[in-house]
Write a protein that holds these residues in place. Structure first.
Motif, PDB file in Angstrom:
ATOM      1  N   LEU A 107       1.047  -1.140  -0.030  1.00 17.00           N
ATOM      2  CA  LEU A 107       0.038   0.067   0.397  1.00 17.00           C
ATOM      3  C   LEU A 107       0.990   1.006   0.266  1.00 17.00           C
ATOM      4  O   LEU A 107       0.435   1.916  -1.014  1.00 17.00           O
ATOM      5  N   ARG A 152      -4.839   6.077   8.128  1.00 15.79           N
ATOM      6  CA  ARG A 152      -5.063   5.419   6.569  1.00 15.79           C
ATOM      7  C   ARG A 152      -5.513   3.982   6.037  1.00 15.79           C
ATOM      8  O   ARG A 152      -5.801   3.257   5.712  1.00 15.79           O
ATOM      9  N   ASP A 189     -10.913  -3.429  -4.150  1.00 17.55           N
ATOM     10  CA  ASP A 189      -9.991  -4.173  -3.704  1.00 17.55           C
ATOM     11  C   ASP A 189      -8.773  -4.161  -5.299  1.00 17.55           C
ATOM     12  O   ASP A 189      -8.818  -4.986  -6.075  1.00 17.55           O
ATOM     13  N   ILE A 225     -14.653  -0.933   0.540  1.00 18.59           N
ATOM     14  CA  ILE A 225     -13.602  -0.334  -0.542  1.00 18.59           C
ATOM     15  C   ILE A 225     -13.395  -0.742  -2.112  1.00 18.59           C
ATOM     16  O   ILE A 225     -12.832  -2.206  -1.467  1.00 18.59           O
ATOM     17  N   TRP A 252       1.053   4.185  -2.616  1.00 17.36           N
ATOM     18  CA  TRP A 252       0.647   5.809  -2.545  1.00 17.36           C
ATOM     19  C   TRP A 252       1.774   6.066  -2.527  1.00 17.36           C
ATOM     20  O   TRP A 252       1.808   7.618  -2.325  1.00 17.36           O
ATOM     21  N   ASP A 258      -7.456   2.212   8.123  1.00 16.16           N
ATOM     22  CA  ASP A 258      -9.036   2.227   6.845  1.00 16.16           C
ATOM     23  C   ASP A 258      -8.949   1.353   5.755  1.00 16.16           C
ATOM     24  O   ASP A 258      -9.784   1.532   5.173  1.00 16.16           O
ATOM     25  N   THR A 259      -7.905   2.053   5.296  1.00 17.82           N
ATOM     26  CA  THR A 259      -7.663   1.219   3.244  1.00 17.82           C
ATOM     27  C   THR A 259      -8.330  -0.920   3.887  1.00 17.82           C
ATOM     28  O   THR A 259      -8.421  -1.272   3.342  1.00 17.82           O
TER      29      THR A 259
END
Length: 368
Positions: free
Chosen positions: A268, A333, A348, A346, A272, A336-337
Motif C-alpha cells: 500500500l 490511512r 480492492d 472500498i 501511494w 482505514d484502507t
C-alpha cells in the motif's frame, strides 16, 4: 494427500449459544464445527472432515507435548454490508504455513485444498461471523505432531486442524495508540532458529517478558538476540516507524516473521508513493529520531489488530512519547484502507479478497 478427496461433513445436532457482540473477547468463544485431517507415513494426508467442535483425544506420549513440533496460522473472515463472507489473502497464510512446516520437519499440506477446507468451514459456520463494527471471525489453522513416541525425532503422525472464533478488537484500545516496552533482558529467537516460523515455542519464549513488564504495557518489542540493539518485531505484530517522512520497518533476517499484514502495508505504501525502507534499524536510531523530533509515527501491523498505533515506547527507564500519543495519519490511512478492503467497503486493487460460498446445512448429515 490426493486433491480429489472430498471433505466429509457431519453437522452438530444442536448449535451453541453465540456470544453478544459487546462481550467478545479475543479467542474465548468457538463455533459449532472444526476441520480435521490426519497424516501417517503410509497414507500421507488423508480423511479430511468437518465435525462438531469438541475436545481431541490425544495420547499422553504424543510428541507435540514433549518436543513442541507444531505450527499454526491466523487469518480472519469478514462480513460485508451485503452479508457476504470474505477472506483476506489466505493463500499467503498457507504458503507461510508450509514454510513453517519445512522448518519444523512437518509434511507440507496442499495449500489449495487447505483453502477449500477453510472456505467450507467458514461457509458452514457463517452465522458465527459477528455483525458489529470492527468484529470478525478469527481462523486458526494448526498442525500438531501426534505420534505416541518419546524419541527425539520428527513425528510420523500429525493432525491438521482448523477452528474458528468470533472476535472483537485484539487490543481494548482499538485503533487508539498502545504502550510498548522494549525488551532488553530476554531474547525471543535468533537468525538460524525458528523465529521466521509460526510455531508455538516462539510465543512461549515471549511470555516471561510480557509478564514482568510494567502495568499498562500492551506488548513487548523484541531486539535482536545477538547484539541486543536492532529492532525485530512486537509479540503479535511487525513494527514500522515513520522517521523524517520515510517509513522504516526491520528487514526480514531469518528471525522475524514475514507477516501478511506487513506485506500488505508495504504494498500500500508503495502504491501511494510513500517512501518505505526495509532495513536494519536500532533502538538508538529510534531514540535519536525522537530526540530530534524526526520520529513522526510508530505502529504495529498484524492480522489480529490490523494496525495498532504506538503512542509510547518504554526503553531503559525512558518513556518516549510518539506523535503526542495520538494516532498518526499514515497509520490511520492504512487502517482505514485495510479494513475497508477486508469488509468490502472500498475497492480492492490488489485482488487480495477471497469470497466464501454459503454451505447449505439442510443437505448435510447431522451427527448424533
Amino acid at each position: 494427500m490426493k486433491e480429489e478427496q472430498a471433505i466429509r461433513i457431519d453437522l452438530c445436532s444442536a448449535g451453541k449459544e453465540k456470544p453478544q457482540p459487546d462481550q467478545l473477547e479475543f479467542g474465548r468463544s468457538f463455533t459449532d464445527h472444526m476441520f480435521l485431517m490426519d497424516y501417517t507415513d503410509d497414507k500421507g494426508w488423508h480423511d479430511p472432515r468437518i465435525v462438531p467442535y469438541e475436545p481431541l483425544t490425544v495420547d499422553p506420549s504424543a510428541m507435540v507435548f514433549h518436543y513442541g513440533q507444531s505450527v499454526f496460522e491466523g487469518m480472519k473472515a469478514y462480513l460485508t454490508s451485503d452479508g457476504d463472507a470474505q477472506l483476506f489473502r489466505p493463500q499467503r497464510n498457507f504458503k507461510r504455513m508450509n514454510h513453517s512446516n519445512s522448518r519444523l520437519c512437518i509434511p507440507a499440506i496442499d495449500e489449495s485444498f487447505a483453502l477449500e477446507a477453510v472456505k467450507q468451514l467458514v461457509g458452514l459456520d457463517k452465522d458465527w461471523i459477528p455483525k458489529a463494527e470492527g468484529t470478525s471471525l478469527y481462523i486458526r489453522p494448526f498442525i500438531i505432531s501426534t505420534e505416541a513416541y518419546l524419541g527425539v525425532a520428527p513425528s510420523r503422525h500429525y493432525k491438521f486442524i482448523i477452528i474458528l472464533s468470533p472476535v472483537g478488537a485484539y487490543y481494548k484500545e482499538g485503533i487508539n495508540p498502545v504502550k510498548i516496552a522494549v525488551e532488553n533482558e530476554y531474547v525471543r529467537t535468533v537468525t538460524g532458529g525458528t523465529g521466521e516460523a509460526k510455531t508455538g515455542g516462539n510465543y512461549a519464549a515471549s511470555l516471561k517478558a510480557q509478564e514482568v513488564a510494567e502495568e499498562g504495557i500492551a506488548q513487548v518489542l523484541w531486539l535482536d538476540g545477538v547484539e541486543r540493539k536492532y529492532i525485530e518485531e512486537v509479540g503479535s505484530m511487525n513494527v514500522f516507524f515513520k522517521i523524517d517522512g520515510t517509513v522504516v520497518t526491520p528487514a526480514l533476517n531469518g528471525s522475524i516473521l514475514e507477516g501478511v499484514t506487513r506485506n500488505s502495508v508495504i504494498q500500500l505504501l508503495e502504491h501511494w508513493n510513500v517512501p518505505i525502507e526495509e532495513r536494519k534499524i536500532s533502538m538508538e536510531e529510534v531514540k535519536q529520531a525522537h530526540k530530534t523530533g524526526k520520529l513522526e509515527e510508530a505502529f504495529g501491523a498484524g492480522t489480529a489488530a490490523v494496525i495498532s498505533p504506538i503512542g509510547q515506547l518504554v526503553w531503559e527507564h525512558e518513556h518516549l512519547d510518539i506523535n503526542g500519543g495520538q494516532t498518526g495519519a499514515v497509520a490511520k490511512r492504512l487502517y482505514d484502507t485495510l479494513t475497508g478492503i477486508q469488509y468490502g467497503k472500498i475497492q480492492d486493487p490488489f485482488d487480495w479478497v477471497e469470497k466464501v460460498e454459503n454451505v447449505r446445512q439442510s443437505s448435510l448429515k447431522a451427527s448424533g
